[in-house]
Write an enzyme that holds these catalytic residues in place. Structure first.
Site, mmCIF file in Angstrom:
data_model
loop_
_atom_site.group_PDB
_atom_site.id
_atom_site.type_symbol
_atom_site.label_atom_id
_atom_site.label_comp_id
_atom_site.label_asym_id
_atom_site.label_seq_id
_atom_site.Cartn_x
_atom_site.Cartn_y
_atom_site.Cartn_z
ATOM 1 N N ASP A 1 0.753 -0.863 0.233
ATOM 2 C CA ASP A 1 -0.092 -0.117 0.201
ATOM 3 C C ASP A 1 0.590 1.229 -0.219
ATOM 4 O OD1 ASP A 1 -1.867 1.586 0.147
ATOM 5 O OD2 ASP A 1 -2.945 0.877 2.140
ATOM 6 N N VAL A 2 1.388 1.663 -1.231
ATOM 7 C CA VAL A 2 1.844 2.663 -1.175
ATOM 8 C C VAL A 2 1.298 4.274 -1.892
ATOM 9 C CG1 VAL A 2 4.163 1.588 -1.595
ATOM 10 C CG2 VAL A 2 3.209 2.505 -3.238
ATOM 11 N N LYS A 3 0.175 3.662 -2.835
ATOM 12 C CA LYS A 3 -0.637 4.970 -3.424
ATOM 13 C C LYS A 3 0.076 6.186 -4.120
ATOM 14 C CE LYS A 3 -4.463 4.313 -0.096
ATOM 15 N NZ LYS A 3 -4.522 3.812 0.780
ATOM 16 N N ARG A 4 1.497 5.493 -4.875
ATOM 17 C CA ARG A 4 2.691 6.584 -5.592
ATOM 18 C C ARG A 4 1.233 6.774 -6.966
ATOM 19 N NH1 ARG A 4 4.852 6.134 -0.955
ATOM 20 N NH2 ARG A 4 6.907 5.378 -0.468
#
Length: 276
Positions: A94-97
């Site tokens: 879960d990095v939401k880049r």
């Protein structure tokens, strides 16, 4: 090479439809009786992996909670990803880049290229520079059998002003994201590898998910207020593609390995009953 969509479908058939977050925030470390430092972080992550990596379909480390400890925290994240995969769990980082051009390509290489020590099976991304800006992530994922989960509809109140705003063609921004991701999954069986993140607490918003043909990550279950029975109102006829995601509801049962396993088994059973 098997696609991520196929690997995820097989994992859910074998282990059940459940994703558990690995979210070592300060309050949870304290609740476990751990110190809010590298030692506490390492103990927390190792315990969750020991308890769950050999039984749940997907583990979802939240990168920010590792990043806050700097390079040593990133090292523990690398180990967490590797150990989870070795035990058989798929890892959704879960990095939401979300960025453009060479920067997005660098993010894709960091998280989806097997040459990187941070390579996961899939990542979360943000589409609000345009879904097309995420193409490097889709390309690297396709090349290496990875997955990409695109944030579409979230449960935070601030999200509605963007995601429910009406865009061109009288569709909402959120529906535009859904439709563009759906195009990436055409023709794939049993699932495409481009997923969506849709909050389990949002209820029936009228958005059409019928053509997605990809995994639908549903965070917000448990401590955030949603129950498995809420999934039907959110996802309707697309329930077959839903991957329920829990964090605090399961993690609060630690630091006991047996407690974590019992909590994961309980919510998995609840989801199985609700999803059919």
């Amino acid at each position: 090479m098997e696609t991520f969509g196929k690997r995820l479908a097989e994992a859910m058939d074998k282990r059940g439809r459940l994703c558990v977050g690995i979210d070592p925030h300060a309050a949870l470390l304290t609740r476990w009786g751990l110190t809010d430092d590298i030692a506490g972080l390492e103990r927390f992550a190792r315990t969750v992996v020991e308890a769950l990596a050999d039984r749940v379909a997907v583990l979802k480390p939240q990168s920010a909670f590792f990043e806050r400890f700097g390079s040593r925290g990133i090292g523990i994240l690398e180990s967490t990803i590797r150990q989870s995969q070795e035990a058989g769990a798929l890892v959704l980082l879960d990095v939401k880049r979300g960025d453009i051009g060479s920067t997005m390509a660098a993010y894709a290489d960091a998280y989806l290229n097997p040459a990187s020590p941070l390579c996961a099976d899939a990542i979360t991304v943000s589409p609000y520079l345009g879904v097309g800006s995420l193409q490097p992530a889709f390309d690297v994922a396709a090349r290496h059998g990875g997955g990409v989960f695109v944030v579409a509809l979230t449960s935070n109140p601030e999200g509605r002003s963007v995601q429910h705003a009406v865009a061109t063609g009288k569709k909402t921004v959120g529906q535009t994201v859904i439709d563009e991701v759906s195009l990436l999954n055409k023709g794939f069986e049993p699932l495409g590898s481009a997923g969506l993140v849709i909050g389990a607490t949002i209820g029936d918003t009228g958005h059409d998910l019928s053509r997605v043909n990809g995994p639908l990550l549903a965070p917000g279950l448990g401590a955030q207020g949603a129950t498995p029975s809420d999934l039907r109102s959110v996802f309707g006829e697309s329930l077959r593609n839903v991957l329920p995601s829990y964090s605090r509801e399961v993690l609060a049962a630690g630091p006991s390995v047996a407690g974590l396993r019992a909590a994961a088994d309980r919510v998995a059973d609840e989801c199985r009953s609700a999803l059919g």
